[in-house]
Write a protein that holds these residues in place. Structure first.
Motif, short mmCIF file in Angstrom:
data_model
loop_
_atom_site.label_atom_id
_atom_site.label_comp_id
_atom_site.label_asym_id
_atom_site.label_seq_id
_atom_site.Cartn_x
_atom_site.Cartn_y
_atom_site.Cartn_z
N ASP A 190 -25.78 46.53 -42.28
CA ASP A 190 -24.88 46.17 -43.26
C ASP A 190 -23.90 47.25 -44.00
N ALA A 191 -24.49 48.47 -43.30
CA ALA A 191 -23.58 49.55 -43.69
C ALA A 191 -22.64 50.17 -42.59
N ALA A 192 -22.40 49.36 -41.56
CA ALA A 192 -22.01 49.61 -40.35
C ALA A 192 -20.42 50.18 -40.80
N ASP A 193 -19.75 49.40 -41.69
CA ASP A 193 -18.23 49.64 -42.02
C ASP A 193 -17.93 50.87 -43.09
N GLU A 194 -19.00 51.42 -43.33
CA GLU A 194 -18.89 52.24 -44.45
C GLU A 194 -18.52 53.78 -43.97
N PRO A 195 -17.76 54.58 -44.69
CA PRO A 195 -17.64 56.14 -44.14
C PRO A 195 -19.12 56.60 -44.45
N TRP A 196 -19.35 57.59 -43.46
CA TRP A 196 -20.86 58.18 -43.65
C TRP A 196 -20.89 59.81 -43.86
N ASN A 221 -19.00 55.84 -38.76
CA ASN A 221 -17.75 56.40 -38.91
C ASN A 221 -17.85 57.86 -39.85
N ILE A 222 -18.10 58.88 -39.30
CA ILE A 222 -18.27 60.10 -39.90
C ILE A 222 -17.22 60.55 -40.68
N ALA A 223 -17.12 60.70 -42.00
CA ALA A 223 -16.15 61.10 -42.81
C ALA A 223 -16.47 62.37 -43.63
N HIS A 224 -17.97 62.77 -43.71
CA HIS A 224 -18.21 64.06 -44.29
C HIS A 224 -19.43 64.66 -43.72
N GLN A 225 -19.49 65.90 -43.72
CA GLN A 225 -20.55 66.66 -43.19
C GLN A 225 -21.51 67.34 -44.46
N ALA A 226 -22.62 67.38 -44.44
CA ALA A 226 -23.28 67.95 -45.69
C ALA A 226 -24.87 68.14 -44.94
N ASP A 227 -25.41 69.34 -45.12
CA ASP A 227 -26.63 69.50 -44.40
C ASP A 227 -27.65 69.47 -45.71
N GLU A 228 -27.42 69.54 -46.99
CA GLU A 228 -28.24 69.67 -47.94
C GLU A 228 -28.27 68.16 -48.48
N TRP A 229 -29.33 67.41 -48.87
CA TRP A 229 -29.28 66.30 -49.71
C TRP A 229 -28.66 66.02 -50.63
N GLU A 230 -28.86 67.17 -51.52
CA GLU A 230 -28.35 67.18 -52.97
C GLU A 230 -26.61 67.10 -52.63
N THR A 231 -26.02 67.63 -51.77
CA THR A 231 -24.89 68.05 -51.44
C THR A 231 -24.22 66.42 -51.02
N GLY A 232 -24.87 65.87 -50.01
CA GLY A 232 -24.58 64.52 -49.60
C GLY A 232 -24.74 63.47 -50.84
N ALA A 233 -25.70 63.61 -51.79
CA ALA A 233 -25.88 62.79 -52.73
C ALA A 233 -24.64 62.85 -54.02
N ALA A 234 -24.14 64.03 -54.01
CA ALA A 234 -22.84 64.51 -54.84
C ALA A 234 -21.81 63.79 -54.50
N ILE A 235 -21.49 63.69 -52.73
CA ILE A 235 -20.41 63.22 -52.28
C ILE A 235 -20.57 61.55 -52.27
N GLY A 241 -18.72 57.88 -49.44
CA GLY A 241 -19.33 57.23 -48.53
C GLY A 241 -20.69 56.95 -48.72
N VAL A 242 -21.51 56.85 -47.69
CA VAL A 242 -23.19 56.45 -47.72
C VAL A 242 -23.88 57.52 -46.92
N MET A 243 -25.12 57.53 -47.12
CA MET A 243 -25.86 58.47 -46.42
C MET A 243 -27.22 57.84 -46.24
N LEU A 244 -28.19 58.27 -45.31
CA LEU A 244 -29.32 58.15 -45.13
C LEU A 244 -30.36 59.31 -45.40
N VAL A 245 -31.38 59.12 -46.24
CA VAL A 245 -32.25 60.06 -46.73
C VAL A 245 -33.65 59.54 -46.57
N PRO A 246 -34.70 60.64 -46.12
CA PRO A 246 -35.92 60.14 -45.96
C PRO A 246 -36.95 59.95 -47.09
N ARG A 247 -37.66 59.00 -47.05
CA ARG A 247 -38.50 58.37 -48.21
C ARG A 247 -39.19 59.74 -49.10
N LEU A 248 -39.56 60.75 -48.21
CA LEU A 248 -40.06 61.75 -49.01
C LEU A 248 -39.23 62.68 -49.96
#
Length: 305
Positions: A190-196, A221-235, A241-248
């Protein structure tokens, strides 16, 4: 107990050069070379030979390493059996793990072990998976929690015992006002068309996200790069965009985002394994630690998103 010279040979094999092995072991390159010559003379075979501007291990050295791994495993097994006869564990005990494990799992386990066993000196080390395996190999850690990557040692590697600890599901993180937040059921497709938002190419997070998306039938569709989860969440919170994060990973309430637990089969997940040196998996401290880690996982997984 292994002859120290065998450990030096293992280090040269691991690091690829005498110079790198010497730096890791806090020796001089000449000292490493001398120890290897002594071992070569003792065994009556050549262990290294020139290769271009460097060196490489000979077939005889590979044979020695294979048998050294078996001997080391027997020594670890002996130590594990002896530990079962001791009433109170003592001495140093080092746990290492990748970032999420070092944040969510190891501190709880370490504190509990310290409280239960006052004579035990528990040490925690955060390290990426490759470094965790190095720490085990060099006897600088006793137990590692690692995320399986393409570069992980195979399960039949003679140097390590590896057991699957948990499949850590991946959750989708979207802006708080995103249309997907109103759906009762959301799949990754369902998130296939989102920027990632993904990690740096070549990194474990990048590999994890791209692999999950491809398995769901699309290339992100890779729009942004972030190696820290917090940085990704801020974006993501800025509707970029959207992102995947582990349940833990515990999502901070600071960001205006929504975490969605995905449906569909299979749900994307990363595999987390517990690794020790071969033969050490039966050590009572390892068994106790893993019980604590599993209990902590159950608590975290039962927490609502």
């Amino acid at each position: 107990m292994l002859d120290p010279r065998l450990k030096i040979l293992q280090a040269v094999d691991y690091y690829g050069t005498v110079t790198a092995a010497a730096a890791a072991l806090s020796y001089t390159p000449s000292a490493i070379s001398y120890q290897l010559r002594q071992l070569s003379e003792l065994l009556g075979v050549e262990l290294i030979e020139p290769s271009g501007r460097g060196i490489k291990l000979t077939p005889a050295a590979r044979t020695v390493l294979r048998h050294a791994a078996i001997m080391r495993a027997q020594w670890e097994l002996a130590q594990s059996e002896l530990a079962e006869t001791v009433d109170e564990p003592s001495g140093p005990y080092t746990l290492c793990g990748f970032s999420t494990a070092s944040t969510q799992l190891l501190p709880y386990a370490g504190k509990t072990l310290r409280d239960r066993h006052p004579r035990l000196r528990v040490r925690l080390v955060q390290a990426d998976p490759a470094e965790c395996f190095r720490l085990l190999q060099m006897e600088e850690a006793d137990l590692a929690l690692v995320m399986v990557t393409a570069d992980s040692p195979p399960l039949d590697d003679l140097r390590f015992d590896q057991q699957l600890l948990v499949d850590d599901p991946l959750d989708l993180v979207v802006p708080a006002n995103h249309p997907l937040t109103s759906r009762r059921r959301v799949t990754l497709a369902d998130a296939a068309d989102e920027p990632w938002v993904v990690g740096t190419p070549g990194g474990a997070y990048h590999q994890l996200t791209v692999t999950a998306c491809v398995a769901a039938g699309f290339t992100p569709n890779i729009a942004h790069q972030a190696d820290e989860w917090e940085t990704g969440a801020a974006i993501v919170s800025q509707d970029m965009g959207v992102m995947l994060v582990p349940r833990l990973w515990l999502l901070s309430s600071e960001w205006a985002v929504t975490r969605i637990r995905l449906s569909g089969e299979p749900v994307p997940a990363r595999k987390i394994v517990a690794a020790t040196r071969k033969g050490a998996a039966r050590h009572p401290l390892v068994a106790e630690t893993l019980e604590l880690v599993k209990a902590r996982c159950e608590t975290l997984y039962s927490t609502p998103p």
